[in-house]
Scaffold this motif. Sequence first.
Motif, PDB file in Angstrom:
ATOM      1  N   LEU A 204      -9.235  -8.693 -64.317  1.00 26.44           N
ATOM      2  CA  LEU A 204     -10.065  -8.531 -63.434  1.00 26.44           C
ATOM      3  C   LEU A 204     -11.072  -9.851 -63.420  1.00 26.44           C
ATOM      4  N   GLY A 205     -11.362 -10.502 -64.601  1.00 26.15           N
ATOM      5  CA  GLY A 205     -11.839 -11.841 -64.764  1.00 26.15           C
ATOM      6  C   GLY A 205     -10.920 -12.860 -63.965  1.00 26.15           C
ATOM      7  N   VAL A 206      -9.557 -12.876 -64.089  1.00 30.07           N
ATOM      8  CA  VAL A 206      -8.869 -13.649 -63.492  1.00 30.07           C
ATOM      9  C   VAL A 206      -8.916 -13.666 -62.037  1.00 30.07           C
ATOM     10  N   LEU A 207      -8.624 -12.323 -61.512  1.00 26.79           N
ATOM     11  CA  LEU A 207      -8.920 -11.896 -60.054  1.00 26.79           C
ATOM     12  C   LEU A 207      -9.948 -12.525 -59.572  1.00 26.79           C
ATOM     13  N   HIS A 209     -12.089 -14.798 -60.566  1.00 28.08           N
ATOM     14  CA  HIS A 209     -12.146 -16.228 -60.631  1.00 28.08           C
ATOM     15  C   HIS A 209     -11.332 -16.862 -59.523  1.00 28.08           C
ATOM     16  N   GLU A 210     -10.069 -16.180 -59.175  1.00 28.18           N
ATOM     17  CA  GLU A 210      -9.232 -16.777 -58.160  1.00 28.18           C
ATOM     18  C   GLU A 210      -9.972 -16.439 -56.858  1.00 28.18           C
ATOM     19  N   LEU A 211     -10.610 -15.355 -56.768  1.00 23.65           N
ATOM     20  CA  LEU A 211     -11.251 -15.206 -55.474  1.00 23.65           C
ATOM     21  C   LEU A 211     -12.312 -16.370 -55.143  1.00 23.65           C
ATOM     22  N   LEU A 212     -13.079 -16.466 -56.220  1.00 20.54           N
ATOM     23  CA  LEU A 212     -14.324 -17.570 -56.120  1.00 20.54           C
ATOM     24  C   LEU A 212     -13.921 -18.885 -56.104  1.00 20.54           C
ATOM     25  N   PRO A 237     -15.469 -23.340 -65.239  1.00 23.50           N
ATOM     26  CA  PRO A 237     -16.641 -22.466 -64.673  1.00 23.50           C
ATOM     27  C   PRO A 237     -16.525 -22.607 -63.115  1.00 23.50           C
ATOM     28  N   VAL A 238     -16.618 -21.672 -62.573  1.00 19.14           N
ATOM     29  CA  VAL A 238     -16.293 -21.645 -61.011  1.00 19.14           C
ATOM     30  C   VAL A 238     -17.674 -22.242 -60.208  1.00 19.14           C
ATOM     31  N   ARG A 239     -18.892 -22.525 -60.992  1.00 19.96           N
ATOM     32  CA  ARG A 239     -19.886 -23.317 -60.096  1.00 19.96           C
ATOM     33  C   ARG A 239     -19.415 -24.868 -60.049  1.00 19.96           C
ATOM     34  N   ARG A 240     -18.598 -25.344 -61.111  1.00 22.32           N
ATOM     35  CA  ARG A 240     -18.072 -26.703 -60.962  1.00 22.32           C
ATOM     36  C   ARG A 240     -17.217 -26.828 -59.617  1.00 22.32           C
ATOM     37  N   ILE A 241     -16.578 -25.877 -58.939  1.00 25.36           N
ATOM     38  CA  ILE A 241     -16.038 -25.897 -57.871  1.00 25.36           C
ATOM     39  C   ILE A 241     -16.798 -25.421 -56.470  1.00 25.36           C
ATOM     40  N   ARG A 242     -17.585 -24.587 -56.737  1.00 27.17           N
ATOM     41  CA  ARG A 242     -18.282 -24.032 -55.852  1.00 27.17           C
ATOM     42  C   ARG A 242     -19.691 -23.817 -56.252  1.00 27.17           C
ATOM     43  N   PRO A 243     -20.912 -24.803 -56.327  1.00 28.99           N
ATOM     44  CA  PRO A 243     -22.145 -24.822 -56.547  1.00 28.99           C
ATOM     45  C   PRO A 243     -23.020 -23.556 -56.077  1.00 28.99           C
TER      46      PRO A 243
END
Length: 511
Positions: A204-207, A209-212, A237-243
């Motif tokens: 679920l975490g991988v999924l 992460h992929e959505l975000l 961390p996903v915020r480095r890609i989408r703040p």
Amino acid sequence: MSGRLIGGRYQLATILGQGGMGQVWTAYDQRLDRRVAVKLLRPDRVTGPIGSEAADELRRRFVRECRVTAQVDHPGLVTVHDAGSDGDDLYLVMQYVEGADLADHLAEHDPYPWQWSVAVAAQLCAVLCAVHAVPIVHRDLKPRNVMVRPDGTVTVLDLGVASVLDTDTTRLTHTGSPIGSPAYMAPEQAMGGAVGPYTDLYALGVLLHELLSGDVPFAGSTALGVLHRHLYEPPLPVRRIRPDIPEPLEALVLRLLAKDPQHRPSGAQEVYEHLAPLLPTRGTGLPTGPLDPTRPFLRPHAPWPDRTTTPPPPAPPAPAAARPDVAAAVDDVKKLLGEGRITQAVDILGSILPVAAEQHGEDSAVVRILRKQYAATLMDDGQYRRALPELRRLADDRAAEAGPSDVQTLQFRYDAAQCLEQLGEPAAALAEYRAVLPYYENHRAMGNDPARSFEIRNRIGHLLLAVGDHVAARVQLQGLLYDTERAYGPHHPLPVELRRRLDRQAEVHGG
């Protein structure tokens, strides 16, 4: 193959997709005149030649697993209608789900609104709570196994299929294809360790992460390379890609992707509680319409767009249950078990136990035999949560009568450990296996068959992997390999399997 009749009633129409081990078709159920989805699986793609014992065992396990998963009742799960074998194929007949799979849905919306991601994940948590309570572990949660329906609700596919194919999640088939999906595999799954609800939470975490972020956290050109990254690399961390993503959502994704299962959330319920404050509310300005996964939260229970529904007529009241006759019920159970109708046998055994105890006494031989049969049948039916207290009671009663080293006492405790393992409690299962192992080792020292002690040591190795102790697991399995080679010879299936597993772990570690 279009037009082929499966199981004497399901006519294949259009292929929806295919992979290394099978195909998914739309089909028509000729008996009930409805559209269904049919998944065809080829045992030879997993086990080798069709006539092999492994293929026959796969067929039996496939039908059993489909029967267990069909008992799970949740609106977020695809309904299983039928299962069986047809020629060289195993088939699974499911409800036809209208909509788009999550992988296509993601590809069509770039970037995917983070509120949509939260809504999808929250719905998946509700499904996983129901599944894990059975207990069942999905083992292959990924966007291709998730459908977004026109009303925005999410439906999970392939429940139970991965557990049949995936007795060893890292095994490569003779076609060279990995069983399972390496991009979504938890570290313990990649290493061949025991799996549990914590394994689905990692997926679920991988999924999420992929959505975000638009991509899985760990990618690579080879399956081994991907599995190695799961084991050793921290996720970005996903915020480095989408703040714009909220900090609590990023923190939750990182917890779900923890290498050690004990550092992940305690269950899907906890994940949902963290997601709930992030769910969208009315007036947020998000896009709306069909295939909007936020719709169930913004307009709960609202009708589908352009659809009307007619409520079904109320069911007639059920007649009062008659008091069961114990002797007749026992005969019915024997007949049902002989016909493979395990679920019905479980219900009858559960209903006659209190009556038998009242008639003969709790400590009578009749009640003990019935309780033993009840526990065994619950395990056969996959109802480990209900079987566990029965087995513990049986073990305590037998130990008080015959002692802790009695063979039957140990069998009850061994079965209880299996239940704990299936319930996703690796630490408790590990403790129980370790507690009974010395008794079996003593039996072995007296010249008895060492098979059970070897099996317990093997399970301990799997569970050590599940709790993240890879070094201890390797030591455990290497010692077991030495002893099994001495007992059975190097070409026996068990040492062959252990060597292959140890080599595989070395490959994954080496990356």
